[in-house]
Design a protein around this motif. Structure first.
Motif, PDB file in Angstrom:
ATOM      1  N   SER A   1       0.840  -1.196   0.000  1.00 40.66           N
ATOM      2  CA  SER A   1       0.000   0.000   0.000  1.00 40.66           C
ATOM      3  C   SER A   1       0.880   1.253   0.000  1.00 40.66           C
ATOM      4  CB  SER A   1      -0.917   0.013   1.230  1.00 40.66           C
ATOM      5  OG  SER A   1      -1.740  -1.131   1.262  1.00 40.66           O
ATOM      6  N   LYS A   2       0.469   2.262  -0.750  1.00 39.83           N
ATOM      7  CA  LYS A   2       1.256   3.491  -0.839  1.00 39.83           C
ATOM      8  C   LYS A   2       1.234   4.250   0.485  1.00 39.83           C
ATOM      9  CE  LYS A   2       0.738   4.210  -5.824  1.00 39.83           C
ATOM     10  NZ  LYS A   2       0.260   5.138  -6.890  1.00 39.83           N
ATOM     11  N   THR A   3       2.364   4.842   0.811  1.00 40.98           N
ATOM     12  CA  THR A   3       2.488   5.659   2.014  1.00 40.98           C
ATOM     13  C   THR A   3       2.486   7.131   1.631  1.00 40.98           C
ATOM     14  OG1 THR A   3       3.781   3.935   3.121  1.00 40.98           O
ATOM     15  CG2 THR A   3       3.919   6.163   4.025  1.00 40.98           C
ATOM     16  N   LYS A   4       1.544   7.882   2.169  1.00 38.96           N
ATOM     17  CA  LYS A   4       1.477   9.320   1.894  1.00 38.96           C
ATOM     18  C   LYS A   4       2.313  10.091   2.907  1.00 38.96           C
ATOM     19  CE  LYS A   4      -2.897  10.095   2.140  1.00 38.96           C
ATOM     20  NZ  LYS A   4      -4.171  10.843   2.017  1.00 38.96           N
ATOM     21  N   VAL A   5       2.663  11.305   2.542  1.00 40.47           N
ATOM     22  CA  VAL A   5       3.353  12.216   3.449  1.00 40.47           C
ATOM     23  C   VAL A   5       2.503  13.465   3.612  1.00 40.47           C
ATOM     24  CG1 VAL A   5       5.427  13.572   3.881  1.00 40.47           C
ATOM     25  CG2 VAL A   5       5.615  11.336   2.771  1.00 40.47           C
ATOM     26  N   VAL A   6       2.089  13.733   4.833  1.00 42.63           N
ATOM     27  CA  VAL A   6       1.255  14.896   5.141  1.00 42.63           C
ATOM     28  C   VAL A   6       1.940  15.690   6.255  1.00 42.63           C
ATOM     29  CG1 VAL A   6      -0.998  15.688   5.943  1.00 42.63           C
ATOM     30  CG2 VAL A   6      -0.842  13.648   4.495  1.00 42.63           C
ATOM     31  N   ASP A   7       2.220  16.964   5.975  1.00 43.37           N
ATOM     32  CA  ASP A   7       2.917  17.829   6.949  1.00 43.37           C
ATOM     33  C   ASP A   7       4.216  17.184   7.415  1.00 43.37           C
ATOM     34  OD1 ASP A   7       0.840  19.657   6.781  1.00 43.37           O
ATOM     35  OD2 ASP A   7      -0.265  18.735   8.436  1.00 43.37           O
ATOM     36  N   ASP A   8       4.961  16.643   6.449  1.00 41.26           N
ATOM     37  CA  ASP A   8       6.261  16.008   6.698  1.00 41.26           C
ATOM     38  C   ASP A   8       6.150  14.759   7.576  1.00 41.26           C
ATOM     39  OD1 ASP A   8       7.604  17.946   5.221  1.00 41.26           O
ATOM     40  OD2 ASP A   8       7.760  19.278   6.951  1.00 41.26           O
ATOM     41  N   LYS A   9       4.957  14.189   7.691  1.00 39.18           N
ATOM     42  CA  LYS A   9       4.763  12.953   8.452  1.00 39.18           C
ATOM     43  C   LYS A   9       4.193  11.874   7.543  1.00 39.18           C
ATOM     44  CE  LYS A   9       3.966  15.051  13.002  1.00 39.18           C
ATOM     45  NZ  LYS A   9       3.023  15.160  14.149  1.00 39.18           N
ATOM     46  N   LYS A  10       4.695  10.649   7.705  1.00 38.54           N
ATOM     47  CA  LYS A  10       4.193   9.537   6.919  1.00 38.54           C
ATOM     48  C   LYS A  10       2.830   9.074   7.447  1.00 38.54           C
ATOM     49  CE  LYS A  10       8.672   7.665   5.508  1.00 38.54           C
ATOM     50  NZ  LYS A  10       9.566   6.471   5.513  1.00 38.54           N
ATOM     51  N   VAL A  11       1.931   8.797   6.521  1.00 39.24           N
ATOM     52  CA  VAL A  11       0.596   8.302   6.862  1.00 39.24           C
ATOM     53  C   VAL A  11       0.481   6.860   6.360  1.00 39.24           C
ATOM     54  CG1 VAL A  11      -1.887   8.585   6.536  1.00 39.24           C
ATOM     55  CG2 VAL A  11      -0.402  10.599   6.742  1.00 39.24           C
ATOM     56  N   PHE A  12       0.328   5.911   7.286  1.00 39.80           N
ATOM     57  CA  PHE A  12       0.289   4.495   6.941  1.00 39.80           C
ATOM     58  C   PHE A  12      -1.151   3.982   6.928  1.00 39.80           C
ATOM     59  CE2 PHE A  12       4.416   5.069   9.165  1.00 39.80           C
ATOM     60  CZ  PHE A  12       5.254   4.771   8.090  1.00 39.80           C
ATOM     61  N   LYS A  13      -1.514   3.335   5.824  1.00 40.87           N
ATOM     62  CA  LYS A  13      -2.809   2.659   5.692  1.00 40.87           C
ATOM     63  C   LYS A  13      -2.554   1.273   5.114  1.00 40.87           C
ATOM     64  CE  LYS A  13      -5.330   6.405   6.624  1.00 40.87           C
ATOM     65  NZ  LYS A  13      -6.187   6.536   7.813  1.00 40.87           N
ATOM     66  N   SER A  14      -3.125   0.257   5.713  1.00 43.07           N
ATOM     67  CA  SER A  14      -2.952  -1.108   5.218  1.00 43.07           C
ATOM     68  C   SER A  14      -4.126  -1.520   4.343  1.00 43.07           C
ATOM     69  CB  SER A  14      -2.814  -2.095   6.392  1.00 43.07           C
ATOM     70  OG  SER A  14      -3.998  -2.125   7.162  1.00 43.07           O
ATOM     71  N   HIS A  15      -3.914  -2.574   3.547  1.00 41.54           N
ATOM     72  CA  HIS A  15      -4.973  -3.157   2.720  1.00 41.54           C
ATOM     73  C   HIS A  15      -5.543  -2.174   1.707  1.00 41.54           C
ATOM     74  CE1 HIS A  15      -4.709  -5.996   6.025  1.00 41.54           C
ATOM     75  NE2 HIS A  15      -5.416  -6.870   5.352  1.00 41.54           N
ATOM     76  N   THR A  16      -4.707  -1.270   1.202  1.00 41.03           N
ATOM     77  CA  THR A  16      -5.167  -0.351   0.146  1.00 41.03           C
ATOM     78  C   THR A  16      -4.441  -0.607  -1.166  1.00 41.03           C
ATOM     79  OG1 THR A  16      -3.558   1.355   0.781  1.00 41.03           O
ATOM     80  CG2 THR A  16      -5.730   1.437   1.834  1.00 41.03           C
ATOM     81  N   GLY A  17      -3.564  -1.603  -1.203  1.00 37.44           N
ATOM     82  CA  GLY A  17      -2.820  -1.937  -2.415  1.00 37.44           C
ATOM     83  C   GLY A  17      -2.598  -3.432  -2.511  1.00 37.44           C
ATOM     84  N   ALA A  18      -1.552  -3.824  -3.238  1.00 39.61           N
ATOM     85  CA  ALA A  18      -1.222  -5.239  -3.387  1.00 39.61           C
ATOM     86  C   ALA A  18      -0.654  -5.791  -2.082  1.00 39.61           C
ATOM     87  CB  ALA A  18      -0.226  -5.423  -4.522  1.00 39.61           C
ATOM     88  N   ARG A  19      -0.923  -7.074  -1.814  1.00 36.51           N
ATOM     89  CA  ARG A  19      -0.445  -7.721  -0.584  1.00 36.51           C
ATOM     90  C   ARG A  19       0.020  -9.138  -0.901  1.00 36.51           C
ATOM     91  NH1 ARG A  19      -3.938  -9.164   2.902  1.00 36.51           N
ATOM     92  NH2 ARG A  19      -5.748  -9.073   1.526  1.00 36.51           N
TER      93      ARG A  19
END
Length: 347
Positions: free
Chosen positions: A246-264
């Motif tokens: 799953s792609k990791t976003k960067v918001v306000d210089d912080k990484k945002v982790f979400k699981s099960h949104t991409g290939a696994r």
């Protein structure tokens, strides 16, 4: 209007707190179910062992004949197996209730995630923040189903069991823990499930216990092929190392982790216990439809362990599992269960 906003806000916060509390309760109850099943199985086997030792002592002293001793052993074994099945059925129901509760919680969370509430004057509340990382440990409801068969002499070809008719399904709950603070790639996935493996023998055959070996024999009647099958139920603890792309976003210089949104991709295994074995035979005789339900151990191994893997996208995966120990204890040729199907992991 301010009172209405206040009341709605209080109701929303109460609902969120209740959902979070239910999540924690489910995890505790899941562990309790696993412990209960282990205790039930061990206690009944200890009682059976004592009963068998007592019978052997009576035979040795000449108080009863060897034939009578064997008859009593069979009787006590059936009674203990029935006790285990009855008690574990209660645990199965408890797990099913947990799954239903989990689905209800997920539906509630989905509603909170996808709906917001707006009021005049700019007041707006929304529970779900897409720019905030999820917890390091999340939970999922797991459901899997597909084809099932036996590997004989390292081959699944030319099987004695119908490929399309023999199937499996599995349901349970897993916990998913991100292993790194700074990466979303590696996760440890673990939980508890019930596995149901079914085998439909070909050529009008059924299983029979002959000299402590479980073999296929002619049924003696013309059976309904789709309604005649052998079923094993297992309570298992699976564990997988999951690679989540799953792609990791960067918001306000912080990484945002979400699981099960991409290939696994996951690889691991499972260990568990056999909770019951049954054979269902259906046929017609003199215009009547007859269904036999045969219960017993059928010389099935009490414990199971194996390897499993899955690969997919978001909640859906292609799922493969293989039992490393043979299904039957005393057969001259080892036969190992193998399953292939679809798996769904719902956050």
């Amino acid at each position: 209007m301010q009172k209405i906003i206040l009341y709605i806000s209080i109701a929303l916060l109460t609902l969120v707190n209740k959902v979070c509390a239910q999540e924690k309760t489910i995890e505790k109850q899941l562990l309790m179910i696993a412990v209960n099943i282990k205790v039930i199985t061990e206690e009944e086997k200890k009682i059976l062992k004592k009963e068998v030792e007592l019978i052997d002592a009576q035979v040795k002293k000449g108080e009863i004949t060897n034939e009578e001793g064997q008859r009593l052993k069979t009787k006590f074994s059936e009674e203990r197996a029935k006790n285990i099945e009855t008690k574990i059925a209660e645990q199965e129901k408890a797990l099913l209730d947990l799954v239903n509760d989990k689905i209800t919680i997920n539906e509630t969370l989905d509603t909170l995630k996808t709906n917001s509430f707006s009021f005049p004057g700019g007041f707006r509340t929304k529970y779900y923040d897409k720019n905030k990382s999820e917890n390091r440990t999340t939970s999922q409801t797991v459901l899997a189903s597909g084809f099932n068969n036996l590997v004989t002499n390292n081959m699944v070809a030319n099987s004695d069991f119908g490929y399309g008719r023999s199937g499996f399904w599995e349901f349970g709950i897993t916990l998913n823990t991100r292993l790194s603070n700074n990466s979303n790639l590696l996760h440890l996935k673990y939980g508890a499930s019930f596995m149901y493996n079914q085998l439909h023998a070909t050529n009008n055959r059924v299983f029979a216990d002959i000299n402590n070996q479980t073999v296929l024999v002619d049924a003696g009647v013309e059976t309904k092929a789709n309604r005649t099958y052998f079923k094993n139920v297992y309570f298992v603890v699976p564990i997988h190392l999951e690679f989540d792309f799953s792609k990791t976003k960067v918001v306000d210089d912080k990484k945002v982790f979400k699981s099960h949104t991409g290939a696994r991709f996951g690889i691991g295994g499972f260990v568990g216990v056999n909770t019951n074995s049954k054979q269902f035979i259906q046929y017609e005789q003199n215009g009547y439809r007859i269904r036999e339900n045969q219960k017993g151990d059928f010389n099935v191994n009490d414990f199971t362990y194996g390897v499993s893997t899955y690969i997919g996208y978001r909640a859906t995966s292609l799922y493969l599992k293989y039992d490393l120990n043979p299904i039957f204890k005393n057969n001259p040729v080892d036969q190992n269960n193998i399953s292939l199907g679809l798996r769904f992991d719902w956050n």
